[in-house]
Every structure is written in C-alpha cells, then in structure tokens.
Motif scaffolding. Structure first.
Motif, mmCIF file in Angstrom:
data_model
loop_
_atom_site.group_PDB
_atom_site.id
_atom_site.type_symbol
_atom_site.label_atom_id
_atom_site.label_comp_id
_atom_site.label_asym_id
_atom_site.label_seq_id
_atom_site.Cartn_x
_atom_site.Cartn_y
_atom_site.Cartn_z
ATOM 1 N N THR A 55 0.820 -1.196 0.134
ATOM 2 C CA THR A 55 -0.024 0.003 -0.093
ATOM 3 C C THR A 55 0.869 1.111 0.027
ATOM 4 O O THR A 55 0.308 2.342 -0.504
ATOM 5 N N SER A 56 2.282 1.288 0.547
ATOM 6 C CA SER A 56 3.031 2.241 0.160
ATOM 7 C C SER A 56 4.643 1.822 0.272
ATOM 8 O O SER A 56 4.732 0.800 0.858
ATOM 9 N N GLU A 57 5.451 2.482 -0.388
ATOM 10 C CA GLU A 57 6.744 2.145 -0.784
ATOM 11 C C GLU A 57 7.538 3.654 -0.523
ATOM 12 O O GLU A 57 7.186 4.513 -1.437
ATOM 13 N N ARG A 58 8.401 3.704 0.562
ATOM 14 C CA ARG A 58 9.066 4.919 0.833
ATOM 15 C C ARG A 58 10.560 4.576 0.973
ATOM 16 O O ARG A 58 10.844 3.759 1.723
ATOM 17 N N LEU A 59 11.279 5.472 0.372
ATOM 18 C CA LEU A 59 12.870 5.506 0.360
ATOM 19 C C LEU A 59 13.049 5.901 1.783
ATOM 20 O O LEU A 59 12.817 7.073 2.209
ATOM 21 N N VAL A 60 13.992 5.053 2.473
ATOM 22 C CA VAL A 60 14.390 5.474 3.891
ATOM 23 C C VAL A 60 15.828 5.699 3.967
ATOM 24 O O VAL A 60 16.179 6.009 5.037
ATOM 25 N N GLY A 61 16.414 5.189 2.953
ATOM 26 C CA GLY A 61 18.040 5.389 3.082
ATOM 27 C C GLY A 61 18.790 4.846 1.990
ATOM 28 O O GLY A 61 18.225 3.984 1.070
ATOM 29 N N THR A 62 20.086 5.395 1.756
ATOM 30 C CA THR A 62 20.725 5.176 0.700
ATOM 31 C C THR A 62 22.341 5.002 1.082
ATOM 32 O O THR A 62 22.682 5.788 2.222
ATOM 33 N N HIS A 63 22.769 3.885 0.649
ATOM 34 C CA HIS A 63 24.097 3.486 1.249
ATOM 35 C C HIS A 63 24.718 3.043 0.213
ATOM 36 O O HIS A 63 24.637 2.472 -0.705
ATOM 37 N N THR A 64 26.237 3.181 0.492
ATOM 38 C CA THR A 64 27.344 2.744 -0.496
ATOM 39 C C THR A 64 28.171 1.530 -0.022
ATOM 40 O O THR A 64 28.673 1.751 1.079
ATOM 41 N N VAL A 65 28.071 0.447 -0.692
ATOM 42 C CA VAL A 65 28.782 -0.755 -0.353
ATOM 43 C C VAL A 65 29.635 -1.259 -1.588
ATOM 44 O O VAL A 65 29.138 -1.398 -2.454
ATOM 45 N N ARG A 66 31.009 -1.216 -1.105
ATOM 46 C CA ARG A 66 31.925 -1.790 -2.356
ATOM 47 C C ARG A 66 31.283 -1.200 -3.783
ATOM 48 O O ARG A 66 31.166 -1.787 -4.665
ATOM 49 N N GLU B 236 19.725 1.532 -2.249
ATOM 50 C CA GLU B 236 18.571 2.077 -1.632
ATOM 51 C C GLU B 236 17.435 1.178 -1.008
ATOM 52 O O GLU B 236 17.325 0.281 -1.439
ATOM 53 N N VAL B 237 17.234 1.599 0.372
ATOM 54 C CA VAL B 237 16.525 0.785 1.189
ATOM 55 C C VAL B 237 15.030 1.540 1.313
ATOM 56 O O VAL B 237 14.787 2.670 1.506
ATOM 57 N N TYR B 238 14.251 0.711 0.741
ATOM 58 C CA TYR B 238 12.711 1.101 0.701
ATOM 59 C C TYR B 238 11.846 0.512 1.827
ATOM 60 O O TYR B 238 11.973 -0.834 2.347
ATOM 61 N N SER C 77 7.781 -4.087 5.680
ATOM 62 C CA SER C 77 9.219 -4.702 5.622
ATOM 63 C C SER C 77 10.069 -3.942 4.536
ATOM 64 O O SER C 77 9.615 -2.728 4.143
ATOM 65 N N TYR C 78 11.230 -4.470 4.471
ATOM 66 C CA TYR C 78 12.290 -3.340 3.916
ATOM 67 C C TYR C 78 12.807 -4.182 2.806
ATOM 68 O O TYR C 78 13.407 -5.347 3.075
ATOM 69 N N ASP C 79 12.836 -3.422 1.452
ATOM 70 C CA ASP C 79 13.472 -3.923 0.346
ATOM 71 C C ASP C 79 14.845 -3.252 0.000
ATOM 72 O O ASP C 79 14.592 -2.019 0.387
ATOM 73 N N VAL C 80 15.730 -4.054 -0.846
ATOM 74 C CA VAL C 80 16.981 -3.151 -0.977
ATOM 75 C C VAL C 80 17.293 -3.343 -2.457
ATOM 76 O O VAL C 80 17.128 -4.397 -3.180
ATOM 77 N N LEU C 81 17.227 -2.052 -3.032
ATOM 78 C CA LEU C 81 17.427 -1.949 -4.669
ATOM 79 C C LEU C 81 19.154 -1.539 -4.993
ATOM 80 O O LEU C 81 19.311 -0.901 -4.325
ATOM 81 N N ASP C 82 19.637 -1.958 -5.982
ATOM 82 C CA ASP C 82 20.795 -1.370 -6.548
ATOM 83 C C ASP C 82 20.427 -0.305 -7.292
ATOM 84 O O ASP C 82 19.708 -0.329 -8.298
ATOM 85 N N ASP D 21 12.507 -7.553 8.043
ATOM 86 C CA ASP D 21 11.594 -6.949 8.840
ATOM 87 C C ASP D 21 11.972 -5.739 9.553
ATOM 88 O O ASP D 21 11.085 -5.084 10.072
ATOM 89 N N ARG D 22 13.085 -5.646 9.585
ATOM 90 C CA ARG D 22 13.773 -4.376 10.172
ATOM 91 C C ARG D 22 14.812 -3.617 9.074
ATOM 92 O O ARG D 22 15.089 -4.441 8.228
ATOM 93 N N THR D 23 14.975 -2.339 9.417
ATOM 94 C CA THR D 23 15.810 -1.787 8.351
ATOM 95 C C THR D 23 17.413 -2.354 8.509
ATOM 96 O O THR D 23 17.667 -3.159 9.491
#
Length: 78
Positions: free
Chosen positions: A6-17, A22-24, A35-40, A54-56
């Motif tokens: 019902t909603s999807e919100r960007l909650v963080g951006t991180h640089t790894v290697r 992007e964490v939604y 729930s939290y999904d991670v996209l390149d 289930d958590r950030t």
C-alpha cells in the motif's frame, strides 16, 4: 506479509563496495508489520528478491546482499 503493497518509501541510501543501495520501507494491506527491500540504484535490481527484511537492514546485511549480487545472483526488479 499482506497481499498488496500500500506504500513504498525510500528510507536510506548506502554505498557498499562501489554499489549505491536504496532501502525502501513497504507497508502492506491486511498486514500489521513493515518490510524493507533493497535495490541497486544503478541497475534497479532488487537485491531482496527471496525475502525482505523485517527491520532496516544492517551494514553487514547490505554487504552480504552486494556479495551475493557480485557472485552472479542477479534479479531484475519486477
């Protein structure tokens, strides 16, 4: 979780290697939790295709996702 996001919100951006991730945060219809999904960010590839968090996600969890991606486990975002 529920059957529909019902909603999807960007909650963080991180640089790894050298990957920008992007964490939604997702909320679901008929489900009380989040729930939290991670996209390149460069490719739009969903890195949490098998299971969302289930958590950030922690820094270590993000590193593991990138390692899996770099080892050939690629999943384009649906």
């Amino acid at each position: 979780m529920g059957d529909k996001v019902t909603s999807e919100r960007l909650v963080g951006t991180h640089t790894v290697r050298d990957h920008t991730l992007e964490v939604y945060r997702l909320t679901w219809r008929d489900a009380p939790g989040l729930s939290y999904d991670v996209l390149d960010a460069a490719t739009g590839e969903l890195l949490t295709v098998d299971e969302s968090f289930d958590r950030t996600p922690t820094r270590d969890q993000l590193h593991e996702l990138v390692e899996n991606q770099d080892n050939g486990n690629h999943h384009p975002r649906p």
